[in-house]
Design a protein around this motif. Structure first.
Motif, PDB file in Angstrom:
ATOM      1  N   ALA A   1     -39.530  -3.306 -72.693  1.00 45.38           N
ATOM      2  CA  ALA A   1     -40.843  -3.884 -73.000  1.00 45.38           C
ATOM      3  C   ALA A   1     -40.710  -5.321 -73.472  1.00 45.38           C
ATOM      4  CB  ALA A   1     -41.538  -3.038 -74.069  1.00 45.38           C
ATOM      5  N   ALA A   2     -39.765  -5.576 -74.374  1.00 46.33           N
ATOM      6  CA  ALA A   2     -39.574  -6.927 -74.908  1.00 46.33           C
ATOM      7  C   ALA A   2     -39.146  -7.888 -73.812  1.00 46.33           C
ATOM      8  CB  ALA A   2     -38.543  -6.903 -76.039  1.00 46.33           C
ATOM      9  N   THR A   3     -38.211  -7.456 -72.972  1.00 48.06           N
ATOM     10  CA  THR A   3     -37.743  -8.325 -71.893  1.00 48.06           C
ATOM     11  C   THR A   3     -38.848  -8.593 -70.889  1.00 48.06           C
ATOM     12  OG1 THR A   3     -35.532  -7.364 -72.142  1.00 48.06           O
ATOM     13  CG2 THR A   3     -35.959  -8.622 -70.139  1.00 48.06           C
ATOM     14  N   PHE A   4     -39.639  -7.563 -70.582  1.00 53.10           N
ATOM     15  CA  PHE A   4     -40.736  -7.691 -69.613  1.00 53.10           C
ATOM     16  C   PHE A   4     -41.717  -8.770 -70.055  1.00 53.10           C
ATOM     17  CE2 PHE A   4     -44.953  -6.599 -68.149  1.00 53.10           C
ATOM     18  CZ  PHE A   4     -44.758  -6.388 -66.789  1.00 53.10           C
ATOM     19  N   VAL A   5     -42.218  -8.641 -71.262  1.00 48.62           N
ATOM     20  CA  VAL A   5     -43.227  -9.576 -71.757  1.00 48.62           C
ATOM     21  C   VAL A   5     -42.645 -10.976 -71.893  1.00 48.62           C
ATOM     22  CG1 VAL A   5     -44.751 -10.138 -73.677  1.00 48.62           C
ATOM     23  CG2 VAL A   5     -44.509  -7.759 -72.941  1.00 48.62           C
ATOM     24  N   ALA A   6     -41.445 -11.077 -72.499  1.00 50.84           N
ATOM     25  CA  ALA A   6     -40.847 -12.387 -72.748  1.00 50.84           C
ATOM     26  C   ALA A   6     -40.510 -13.117 -71.453  1.00 50.84           C
ATOM     27  CB  ALA A   6     -39.590 -12.221 -73.607  1.00 50.84           C
ATOM     28  N   TYR A   7     -39.934 -12.400 -70.495  1.00 55.46           N
ATOM     29  CA  TYR A   7     -39.554 -13.062 -69.247  1.00 55.46           C
ATOM     30  C   TYR A   7     -40.778 -13.528 -68.462  1.00 55.46           C
ATOM     31  CZ  TYR A   7     -37.511 -14.066 -64.747  1.00 55.46           C
ATOM     32  OH  TYR A   7     -37.139 -14.703 -63.598  1.00 55.46           O
ATOM     33  N   GLU A   8     -41.783 -12.677 -68.361  1.00 54.48           N
ATOM     34  CA  GLU A   8     -42.976 -13.035 -67.588  1.00 54.48           C
ATOM     35  C   GLU A   8     -43.678 -14.255 -68.183  1.00 54.48           C
ATOM     36  OE1 GLU A   8     -46.967 -10.955 -65.693  1.00 54.48           O
ATOM     37  OE2 GLU A   8     -45.715  -9.838 -67.097  1.00 54.48           O
ATOM     38  N   LEU A   9     -43.908 -14.229 -69.502  1.00 52.07           N
ATOM     39  CA  LEU A   9     -44.612 -15.336 -70.146  1.00 52.07           C
ATOM     40  C   LEU A   9     -43.800 -16.625 -70.093  1.00 52.07           C
ATOM     41  CD1 LEU A   9     -46.142 -13.550 -73.282  1.00 52.07           C
ATOM     42  CD2 LEU A   9     -47.269 -14.138 -71.117  1.00 52.07           C
ATOM     43  N   THR A  10     -42.495 -16.511 -70.361  1.00 51.16           N
ATOM     44  CA  THR A  10     -41.643 -17.706 -70.350  1.00 51.16           C
ATOM     45  C   THR A  10     -41.538 -18.287 -68.954  1.00 51.16           C
ATOM     46  OG1 THR A  10     -40.332 -16.779 -72.169  1.00 51.16           O
ATOM     47  CG2 THR A  10     -39.370 -18.611 -70.953  1.00 51.16           C
TER      48      THR A  10
ATOM     49  N   LEU B   1     -33.141 -23.603 -63.329  1.00 49.25           N
ATOM     50  CA  LEU B   1     -33.499 -23.860 -64.719  1.00 49.25           C
ATOM     51  C   LEU B   1     -34.491 -22.821 -65.221  1.00 49.25           C
ATOM     52  CD1 LEU B   1     -33.321 -25.654 -67.214  1.00 49.25           C
ATOM     53  CD2 LEU B   1     -35.137 -27.082 -66.233  1.00 49.25           C
ATOM     54  N   ILE B   2     -35.470 -22.474 -64.381  1.00 50.09           N
ATOM     55  CA  ILE B   2     -36.459 -21.457 -64.755  1.00 50.09           C
ATOM     56  C   ILE B   2     -35.787 -20.103 -64.955  1.00 50.09           C
ATOM     57  CG2 ILE B   2     -38.450 -20.134 -63.926  1.00 50.09           C
ATOM     58  CD1 ILE B   2     -39.428 -22.712 -62.562  1.00 50.09           C
ATOM     59  N   ASP B   3     -34.949 -19.716 -63.976  1.00 45.69           N
ATOM     60  CA  ASP B   3     -34.275 -18.417 -64.054  1.00 45.69           C
ATOM     61  C   ASP B   3     -33.383 -18.315 -65.281  1.00 45.69           C
ATOM     62  OD1 ASP B   3     -35.428 -17.439 -61.744  1.00 45.69           O
ATOM     63  OD2 ASP B   3     -33.816 -18.144 -60.446  1.00 45.69           O
ATOM     64  N   SER B   4     -32.565 -19.346 -65.504  1.00 50.13           N
ATOM     65  CA  SER B   4     -31.612 -19.293 -66.611  1.00 50.13           C
ATOM     66  C   SER B   4     -32.315 -19.368 -67.967  1.00 50.13           C
ATOM     67  CB  SER B   4     -30.587 -20.433 -66.489  1.00 50.13           C
ATOM     68  OG  SER B   4     -31.234 -21.696 -66.492  1.00 50.13           O
ATOM     69  N   SER B   5     -33.315 -20.238 -68.079  1.00 48.99           N
ATOM     70  CA  SER B   5     -34.018 -20.395 -69.356  1.00 48.99           C
ATOM     71  C   SER B   5     -34.842 -19.159 -69.702  1.00 48.99           C
ATOM     72  CB  SER B   5     -34.923 -21.629 -69.314  1.00 48.99           C
ATOM     73  OG  SER B   5     -34.181 -22.802 -69.090  1.00 48.99           O
ATOM     74  N   ALA B   6     -35.611 -18.670 -68.746  1.00 48.29           N
ATOM     75  CA  ALA B   6     -36.431 -17.483 -68.991  1.00 48.29           C
ATOM     76  C   ALA B   6     -35.554 -16.271 -69.265  1.00 48.29           C
ATOM     77  CB  ALA B   6     -37.339 -17.213 -67.790  1.00 48.29           C
ATOM     78  N   GLY B   7     -34.454 -16.154 -68.530  1.00 48.59           N
ATOM     79  CA  GLY B   7     -33.544 -15.044 -68.757  1.00 48.59           C
ATOM     80  C   GLY B   7     -32.907 -15.099 -70.134  1.00 48.59           C
ATOM     81  N   ALA B   8     -32.475 -16.285 -70.549  1.00 50.49           N
ATOM     82  CA  ALA B   8     -31.838 -16.435 -71.855  1.00 50.49           C
ATOM     83  C   ALA B   8     -32.810 -16.119 -72.990  1.00 50.49           C
ATOM     84  CB  ALA B   8     -31.288 -17.855 -72.009  1.00 50.49           C
TER      85      ALA B   8
ATOM     86  N   MET C   1     -27.546 -14.311 -74.256  1.00 50.83           N
ATOM     87  CA  MET C   1     -28.240 -15.467 -73.690  1.00 50.83           C
ATOM     88  C   MET C   1     -27.508 -16.052 -72.486  1.00 50.83           C
ATOM     89  SD  MET C   1     -29.807 -17.276 -77.120  1.00 50.83           S
ATOM     90  CE  MET C   1     -30.785 -18.482 -76.225  1.00 50.83           C
ATOM     91  N   PRO C   2     -26.197 -16.331 -72.587  1.00 50.66           N
ATOM     92  CA  PRO C   2     -25.518 -16.777 -71.357  1.00 50.66           C
ATOM     93  C   PRO C   2     -25.430 -15.676 -70.311  1.00 50.66           C
ATOM     94  CG  PRO C   2     -23.934 -16.502 -73.144  1.00 50.66           C
ATOM     95  CD  PRO C   2     -25.302 -16.413 -73.749  1.00 50.66           C
ATOM     96  N   TYR C   3     -25.364 -14.403 -70.765  1.00 49.98           N
ATOM     97  CA  TYR C   3     -25.292 -13.293 -69.814  1.00 49.98           C
ATOM     98  C   TYR C   3     -26.531 -13.255 -68.921  1.00 49.98           C
ATOM     99  CZ  TYR C   3     -24.854  -8.547 -67.957  1.00 49.98           C
ATOM    100  OH  TYR C   3     -24.761  -7.474 -67.114  1.00 49.98           O
ATOM    101  N   THR C   4     -27.709 -13.227 -69.545  1.00 54.58           N
ATOM    102  CA  THR C   4     -28.937 -13.149 -68.749  1.00 54.58           C
ATOM    103  C   THR C   4     -29.188 -14.440 -67.973  1.00 54.58           C
ATOM    104  OG1 THR C   4     -30.152 -13.740 -70.773  1.00 54.58           O
ATOM    105  CG2 THR C   4     -30.089 -11.412 -70.157  1.00 54.58           C
ATOM    106  N   ALA C   5     -28.784 -15.575 -68.553  1.00 52.62           N
ATOM    107  CA  ALA C   5     -28.954 -16.849 -67.847  1.00 52.62           C
ATOM    108  C   ALA C   5     -28.095 -16.877 -66.584  1.00 52.62           C
ATOM    109  CB  ALA C   5     -28.583 -18.006 -68.768  1.00 52.62           C
ATOM    110  N   ILE C   6     -26.811 -16.496 -66.722  1.00 49.19           N
ATOM    111  CA  ILE C   6     -25.908 -16.469 -65.571  1.00 49.19           C
ATOM    112  C   ILE C   6     -26.385 -15.442 -64.553  1.00 49.19           C
ATOM    113  CG2 ILE C   6     -23.563 -15.890 -64.813  1.00 49.19           C
ATOM    114  CD1 ILE C   6     -22.579 -16.942 -67.543  1.00 49.19           C
TER     115      ILE C   6
END
Length: 349
Positions: free
Chosen positions: A331-340, A32-39, A113-118
């Motif tokens: 940069a956007a993915t780095f910050v968003a994934y880490e914080l989420t 759930l963490i991986d899929s949600s943060a990735g999405a 969103m489904p791509y990064t979640a999967i």
């Protein structure tokens, strides 16, 4: 996108976030963490970089030359709609308004969103299987070969699962004003009527073929850059007890460099994919010639014809906005994934 997610994964491991609460999350919570943060990180990254993506697609689907110097050739007298990033940006802004830079962003979000979640979920499962441990901190000890294979398989699974939205995004982003397809539904109906259900996967073959060398170059060069960084750190801190492992910023730079190398090598396959995605579909004359139905018999025939008609430059149309896009996307993915990821772990563990 694969290399950015891989960097994020390595950075999180390096920081020890997963054991911050003293115990490992269950498999369900981890997924759930991986899929949600990735999405979420994928959605933020895609929205931020959409203008560069739109410009890239416009170049890739334009059969005419995309550089002003090419127009000087006597055998290429057909006028081009777009000849440079600045000129393309001005034209899109003048003709379509600011919203033109986010054309096709809804299906893009539905794709990414489904791509990064999967991808994150499958990647963790594969690394758990390869390492014999579900603890994420143990995955860092995997060999580069196993890391490459895990990333490639995760990328393939994510691509197949989200591909129809990628195709719809390309079609909507490639059109300008006046619109041929006013929304995603009309584009979907036209594709099904003109091509059938298999039309939703037009261009899938070059996409899957692209993933293998792309992931290989990403993971291979990433590990190489990472080793070089560790050697450099060792020399820098040879007289101290400081940690020689790369910092988060150094890992980010290694991933960015690796992704750029892979992009430069594999970009022609992305161009071929875009041509298959819009093959036979309607296109307003002001945006140049359209790719006729069954213009290419297969991927190799497409590359051959592009080389014959457009030269080597044809295979690298859109490479500048595509490469420039890597920095803000990372940069956007780095910050968003880490914080989420940290926020979700604090809630679920």
């Amino acid at each position: 996108m694969i290399f950015v997610n891989y960097v994020m994964f390595q950075v999180i491991v390096g920081k020890g976030v997963l054991v911050a609460m003293g115990e490992e999350p269950s498999q369900l919570k981890r997924a759930l963490i991986d899929s949600s943060a990735g999405a979420i990180s994928g959605a933020i990254s895609r929205t931020v970089t959409s203008p560069l993506d739109v410009i890239k697609i416009r170049f890739q689907v334009q059969l005419e030359p995309t550089s002003s110097w090419t127009l000087l050739r006597k055998d290429l007298s057909t006028p081009s709609k777009y000849t440079g990033m600045l000129q393309a940006s001005k034209d899109i802004l003048r003709e379509e308004g600011i919203q033109g830079f986010w054309r096709g962003n809804v299906p893009a979000l539905l794709m990414v969103m489904p791509y990064t979640a999967i991808q994150f979920t499958v990647l963790h499962k594969l690394k758990s299987f390869a390492s014999g441990s579900s603890k994420t901190e143990n995955h860092i000890n995997l060999s580069p070969y196993l890391s490459y294979m895990s990333g490639a398989l995760a990328g393939c699974a994510a691509t197949v699962g989200s591909y129809p939205f990628d195709l719809l995004r390309t079609i909507l982003a490639s059109q300008g004003e006046p619109k041929i397809y006013p929304n995603m539904r009309t584009a979907l109906v036209d594709i099904l009527q003109a091509r059938g259900f298999q039309g939703l996967y037009a261009g899938l073959s070059p996409t899957l073929v692209e993933i293998i060398p792309y992931a290989g170059l990403q993971f291979g060069t990433y590990d190489t850059f990472k080793r070089w960084t560790m050697v450099w750190n060792q020399r820098k801190y040879s007289n101290t007890t400081a940690e020689v492992s790369p910092s988060s910023f150094q890992l980010f730079l290694c991933g960015l460099a690796a992704g750029t190398c892979a992009k430069l090598v594999c970009h022609p396959l992305d161009v071929v994919k875009k041509r298959f995605q819009i093959e036979g579909l309607q296109r307003h004359p002001r945006y140049g010639a359209r790719v006729e139905h069954r213009a290419y018999s297969n991927m190799f025939d497409a590359m051959k014809r592009i080389l014959q008609m457009e030269g080597w430059a044809g295979l690298y149309k859109g490479i500048i906005p595509s490469t420039v896009k890597a920095a803000p996307a990372g940069a956007a993915t780095f910050v968003a994934y880490e914080l989420t990821s940290e926020w979700l772990e604090s809630i679920l563990t």
